[in-house]
Write an enzyme that holds these catalytic residues in place. Sequence first.
Site, PDB file in Angstrom:
ATOM      1  N   ASP A   1      56.349   5.141   5.103  1.00 56.88           N
ATOM      2  CA  ASP A   1      57.688   5.461   5.613  1.00 56.88           C
ATOM      3  C   ASP A   1      57.732   6.868   6.187  1.00 56.88           C
ATOM      4  O   ASP A   1      58.424   7.130   7.174  1.00 56.88           O
ATOM      5  CB  ASP A   1      58.711   5.304   4.488  1.00 56.88           C
ATOM      6  CG  ASP A   1      60.121   5.061   5.015  1.00 56.88           C
ATOM      7  OD1 ASP A   1      60.295   4.962   6.238  1.00 56.88           O
ATOM      8  OD2 ASP A   1      61.044   4.970   4.193  1.00 56.88           O
TER       9      ASP A   1
ATOM     10  N   ASN B   1      66.513  11.187  11.696  1.00 55.17           N
ATOM     11  CA  ASN B   1      66.237  12.486  11.077  1.00 55.17           C
ATOM     12  C   ASN B   1      65.339  13.335  11.972  1.00 55.17           C
ATOM     13  O   ASN B   1      65.562  14.526  12.153  1.00 55.17           O
ATOM     14  CB  ASN B   1      65.608  12.275   9.700  1.00 55.17           C
ATOM     15  CG  ASN B   1      66.584  11.675   8.708  1.00 55.17           C
ATOM     16  OD1 ASN B   1      67.434  12.364   8.155  1.00 55.17           O
ATOM     17  ND2 ASN B   1      66.487  10.366   8.503  1.00 55.17           N
TER      18      ASN B   1
ATOM     19  N   GLU C   1      70.597  11.165   6.903  1.00 57.74           N
ATOM     20  CA  GLU C   1      70.497  11.175   5.443  1.00 57.74           C
ATOM     21  C   GLU C   1      69.693  12.355   4.907  1.00 57.74           C
ATOM     22  O   GLU C   1      69.874  12.765   3.758  1.00 57.74           O
ATOM     23  CB  GLU C   1      69.877   9.864   4.948  1.00 57.74           C
ATOM     24  CG  GLU C   1      70.747   8.635   5.142  1.00 57.74           C
ATOM     25  CD  GLU C   1      71.867   8.532   4.110  1.00 57.74           C
ATOM     26  OE1 GLU C   1      72.271   9.565   3.544  1.00 57.74           O
ATOM     27  OE2 GLU C   1      72.350   7.408   3.884  1.00 57.74           O
TER      28      GLU C   1
ATOM     29  N   LYS D   1      61.565  11.936   2.070  1.00 61.79           N
ATOM     30  CA  LYS D   1      60.879  11.815   3.369  1.00 61.79           C
ATOM     31  C   LYS D   1      61.823  12.115   4.527  1.00 61.79           C
ATOM     32  O   LYS D   1      61.392  12.587   5.584  1.00 61.79           O
ATOM     33  CB  LYS D   1      60.244  10.436   3.513  1.00 61.79           C
ATOM     34  CG  LYS D   1      61.199   9.248   3.403  1.00 61.79           C
ATOM     35  CD  LYS D   1      61.731   8.761   4.729  1.00 61.79           C
ATOM     36  CE  LYS D   1      62.673   7.575   4.547  1.00 61.79           C
ATOM     37  NZ  LYS D   1      63.225   7.074   5.820  1.00 61.79           N
TER      38      LYS D   1
ATOM     39  N   VAL E   1      74.370   8.467  10.403  1.00 59.63           N
ATOM     40  CA  VAL E   1      74.315   9.486   9.362  1.00 59.63           C
ATOM     41  C   VAL E   1      72.887  10.004   9.237  1.00 59.63           C
ATOM     42  O   VAL E   1      71.942   9.218   9.128  1.00 59.63           O
ATOM     43  CB  VAL E   1      74.786   8.920   8.011  1.00 59.63           C
ATOM     44  CG1 VAL E   1      74.632   9.954   6.907  1.00 59.63           C
ATOM     45  CG2 VAL E   1      76.244   8.461   8.109  1.00 59.63           C
TER      46      VAL E   1
ATOM     47  N   SER F   1      63.752   7.368  14.780  1.00 58.82           N
ATOM     48  CA  SER F   1      64.114   8.114  13.573  1.00 58.82           C
ATOM     49  C   SER F   1      65.255   9.074  13.844  1.00 58.82           C
ATOM     50  O   SER F   1      65.119  10.031  14.612  1.00 58.82           O
ATOM     51  CB  SER F   1      62.899   8.896  13.058  1.00 58.82           C
ATOM     52  OG  SER F   1      63.276   9.804  12.048  1.00 58.82           O
TER      53      SER F   1
END
Length: 331
Positions: free
Chosen positions: A228, A240, A265, A175, A263, A238
């Site tokens: 999620d 990302n 991910e 995701k 980070v 978020s």
Amino acid sequence: MTGLVSPAVDEVVLWARTSQAVDAMNLEHRNPNHLVDYTLAPNVVATSDLAVAVRDVDAAILATPSAYLRETCRNLASHLAKNARVLVLSKGMERGTHLLMHEVAAQELGNPTRVAALSGPNHAEEICKGMVSAAVVASEDAETAAYFQGLLSGPTFRAYVSDDVRGVECCGAVKNVVAIACGIASGMGMGDNTLAVLMTRGIAEIGRVVAALGGNPMTCMGLAGMGDLVVTCTSEHSRNRSFGRALVAGETLDAYQARTHMVVEGAPASESVLELAQERGIEVPITAGVHSVLYEGRPIDEAMEGLLTRVPRTEFYGMEERDTASKENQC
């Protein structure tokens, strides 16, 4: 996470790498690097000594970035009691081995039945404010899952249990890749329809990977999957998604992580998931597109066009067939 656990236990010990962070948390009851406005509970203490952090504990909760989980567990192994339960919050898939995070932890710490994974739509920024959230605790062992369910559940946090730990973990890894794609689409000015397409096709992509790893594609419809995915692809919290937007604006991955001290991910996950997909013959067009932009020098516009010009197939191809094949291979 400390806010959820602290009411249920006598003491929570945080392990931090720097003495500055330890001093700030012990003296001011605040983390100087993350969630700086949140006050830690009185029964939360910090240490930079890993052995001290896990001495005589009943359970350990690991929130290490996925790339460092194996090293952390390896250093932890000789200090953690053999019967202490372990909850893994890290999201990802190890490069080369394609192991999920609970498998990495179990490999280094031993006793796989004591290991569980947590996933769901629960940004720490909102949990700290007491906003209602939920997650799923997955473990191969029902008692381990139930233990952490009891530890985390409270008035504003609902914890569900699952025995599909591979499915739950796979959702948590892939995701983040889809969220980068949604951030890119948002940064390019694409509309709500486009984001909805990316998210729902992202769920289908996740389902194919889950099925290939022997998980249950129905897990993708729950908190660890769709729940999620929605929050990671749409929330201002978020990393990302926000990285995807920053990428469109010209910021590199290294620059973004240095600026935010977080980070992303989804970036390493795009490498490990793509490796797995190529080995197993799984179609992962969104993952491949994100990877091509991050690591292959492909222009963003070209990658997005490549996704939009793919020939449509049946909506949920590659799930049931993969699941059946995986079960047959396990017999």
